[in-house]
Enzyme design. Sequence first.
Site, mmCIF file in Angstrom:
data_model
loop_
_atom_site.group_PDB
_atom_site.id
_atom_site.type_symbol
_atom_site.label_atom_id
_atom_site.label_comp_id
_atom_site.label_asym_id
_atom_site.label_seq_id
_atom_site.Cartn_x
_atom_site.Cartn_y
_atom_site.Cartn_z
ATOM 1 N N GLU A 82 0.818 -1.144 0.067
ATOM 2 C CA GLU A 82 -0.081 -0.134 0.054
ATOM 3 C C GLU A 82 0.994 1.230 -0.142
ATOM 4 O O GLU A 82 2.091 1.083 0.331
ATOM 5 C CB GLU A 82 -0.953 0.061 1.112
ATOM 6 C CG GLU A 82 -0.128 -0.201 2.656
ATOM 7 C CD GLU A 82 -0.665 0.613 3.689
ATOM 8 O OE1 GLU A 82 -1.753 1.263 3.595
ATOM 9 O OE2 GLU A 82 -0.200 0.615 4.856
ATOM 10 N N ASN A 89 0.836 5.217 1.747
ATOM 11 C CA ASN A 89 0.207 5.928 2.974
ATOM 12 C C ASN A 89 0.228 7.221 2.675
ATOM 13 O O ASN A 89 1.468 7.901 2.407
ATOM 14 C CB ASN A 89 0.817 5.606 4.246
ATOM 15 C CG ASN A 89 0.631 4.193 4.562
ATOM 16 O OD1 ASN A 89 -0.248 3.674 5.034
ATOM 17 N ND2 ASN A 89 1.760 3.298 4.430
ATOM 18 N N GLY A 145 2.837 8.597 9.722
ATOM 19 C CA GLY A 145 2.730 8.958 11.165
ATOM 20 C C GLY A 145 3.904 10.187 11.234
ATOM 21 O O GLY A 145 4.822 9.898 10.644
HETATM 22 N N1 LIG Z 1 0.066 -9.824 1.595
HETATM 23 C C1 LIG Z 1 0.641 -9.659 2.811
HETATM 24 N N2 LIG Z 1 1.657 -10.840 3.037
HETATM 25 C C2 LIG Z 1 2.296 -10.495 4.104
HETATM 26 N N3 LIG Z 1 2.147 -9.826 5.166
HETATM 27 C C3 LIG Z 1 1.216 -8.781 4.788
HETATM 28 C C4 LIG Z 1 0.337 -8.663 3.666
HETATM 29 N N4 LIG Z 1 -0.562 -7.821 3.874
HETATM 30 C C5 LIG Z 1 -0.199 -7.012 5.211
HETATM 31 N N5 LIG Z 1 0.771 -7.958 5.683
HETATM 32 C C6 LIG Z 1 1.318 -7.268 7.224
HETATM 33 O O1 LIG Z 1 0.461 -6.452 7.640
HETATM 34 C C7 LIG Z 1 0.855 -5.084 7.824
HETATM 35 C C8 LIG Z 1 -0.022 -4.160 7.520
HETATM 36 O O2 LIG Z 1 -0.740 -4.444 6.405
HETATM 37 P P1 LIG Z 1 -1.023 -3.203 5.381
HETATM 38 O O3 LIG Z 1 -1.384 -3.708 4.020
HETATM 39 O O4 LIG Z 1 0.180 -2.450 5.071
HETATM 40 O O5 LIG Z 1 -2.338 -2.278 5.902
HETATM 41 P P2 LIG Z 1 -2.197 -0.889 7.008
HETATM 42 O O6 LIG Z 1 -2.772 0.005 6.179
HETATM 43 O O7 LIG Z 1 -2.967 -1.417 8.161
HETATM 44 O O8 LIG Z 1 -0.733 -0.961 7.318
HETATM 45 C C9 LIG Z 1 2.155 -5.138 6.857
HETATM 46 O O9 LIG Z 1 2.934 -4.034 7.222
HETATM 47 C C10 LIG Z 1 2.466 -6.416 6.928
HETATM 48 O O10 LIG Z 1 3.247 -6.778 8.026
HETATM 49 MG MG LIG Z 2 0.985 -0.322 6.119
#
Ligand SMILES: Nc1ncnc2c1ncn2[C@@H]1O[C@H](COP(=O)(O)OP(=O)(O)O)[C@@H](O)[C@H]1O
Ligand SMILES: [Mg+2]
Length: 305
Positions: free
Chosen positions: A266, A268, A272
């Site tokens: 993603e 952002n 933060g």
């Molecule tokens: N497809 C994925 N494979 C492995 N880990 C993931 C995946 N999607 C999310 N994560 C884990 O979850 C965390 C948060 O997911 P993310 O998509 O960045 O959402 P948020 O907006 O809550 O930060 C990531 O930093 C990672 O550690």
């Molecule tokens: Mg994230």
Amino acid sequence: MVKKKILVLCGGISKERIISLETGKQVAKELKKNKYKVTTCEPDNNLLKNINSYKPDIIFNALHGQFGEDGYIQTILETQKVPYTHSGVISSSIAMDKEISKKIFIENKILTPKYIKFIYQKNEKNIIQKIENKLKFPVVIKPINEGSSVHVYICNKKNILKNLNMLKFYNEILIEEFIPGREIQVAIMGKKILGAIELKPKRKFYDYEAKYNPKAKTQHIIPVELNSKNLKKITNIALKAHKVIGCRSVTRSDFKFYKGKFYLLEINTQPGMTKLSLVPEIADYIGISFIQLIEWILKDASINR
Ligand SMILES: Nc1ncnc2c1ncn2[C@@H]1O[C@H](COP(=O)(O)OP(=O)(O)O)[C@@H](O)[C@H]1O
Ligand SMILES: [Mg+2]
């Protein structure tokens, strides 16, 4: 010299309210120490009244999550003749929607984990089969428009139904293939690469606790241990993502690095901004202090109006 008046917008109603209040508090404190007149303000019913009476030169948007990072508040701010920081209406709403932004990543040949969108229906049947048609277990389930790892779960075949049930109130969620490997994040500042940082959580993944609880002891590694070719590759993907989504100011892109490939999770648009947050840490590493970073963001807001 007349002091510039800054209104720091923080708090809000999203699940990241607490983090936003902390960002707002620290940004305001730093500005007060450095020749600015500052007030903090919640984006509530009195927002327009507060803007009209305080008459800020610039609004620092320190909100995170829904109604702060997703184009809603930006739309309201557009109706005022005051520059506001970070991304605008459209890019904020696209970046906050993990499904739409993934579609744009794919369109622009940016690798992102394979996924399906899951829409809750009454008497849903064959969920596991539907998942297995496109993905392999384990998978990650997550809301389409949250942040801070709120309601992100890694699931296997056994616990997926129970976990999906916990997210029922979202109606729609993403189910992604789980990408093992390293966790690396890249900050972009305007049209330039600011730098990268690696996170090594001691927990199962980089969840809410790993992000915000110092007791979870997530290791921050900067500079990231990548060869120059890979470092160039990941930072350029982040810059490309920033550009194709049409972002402004500072963004932070979250990646997984596995078997030589970078998967963009993603981008952002309101990363933060406490002193201990990742973007300030990346900036600090290359000699940009917290106040310099904040002042750059303010200046960028006034140029881009
Ligand atoms: N497809 C994925 N494979 C492995 N880990 C993931 C995946 N999607 C999310 N994560 C884990 O979850 C965390 C948060 O997911 P993310 O998509 O960045 O959402 P948020 O907006 O809550 O930060 C990531 O930093 C990672 O550690
Ligand atoms: Mg994230």
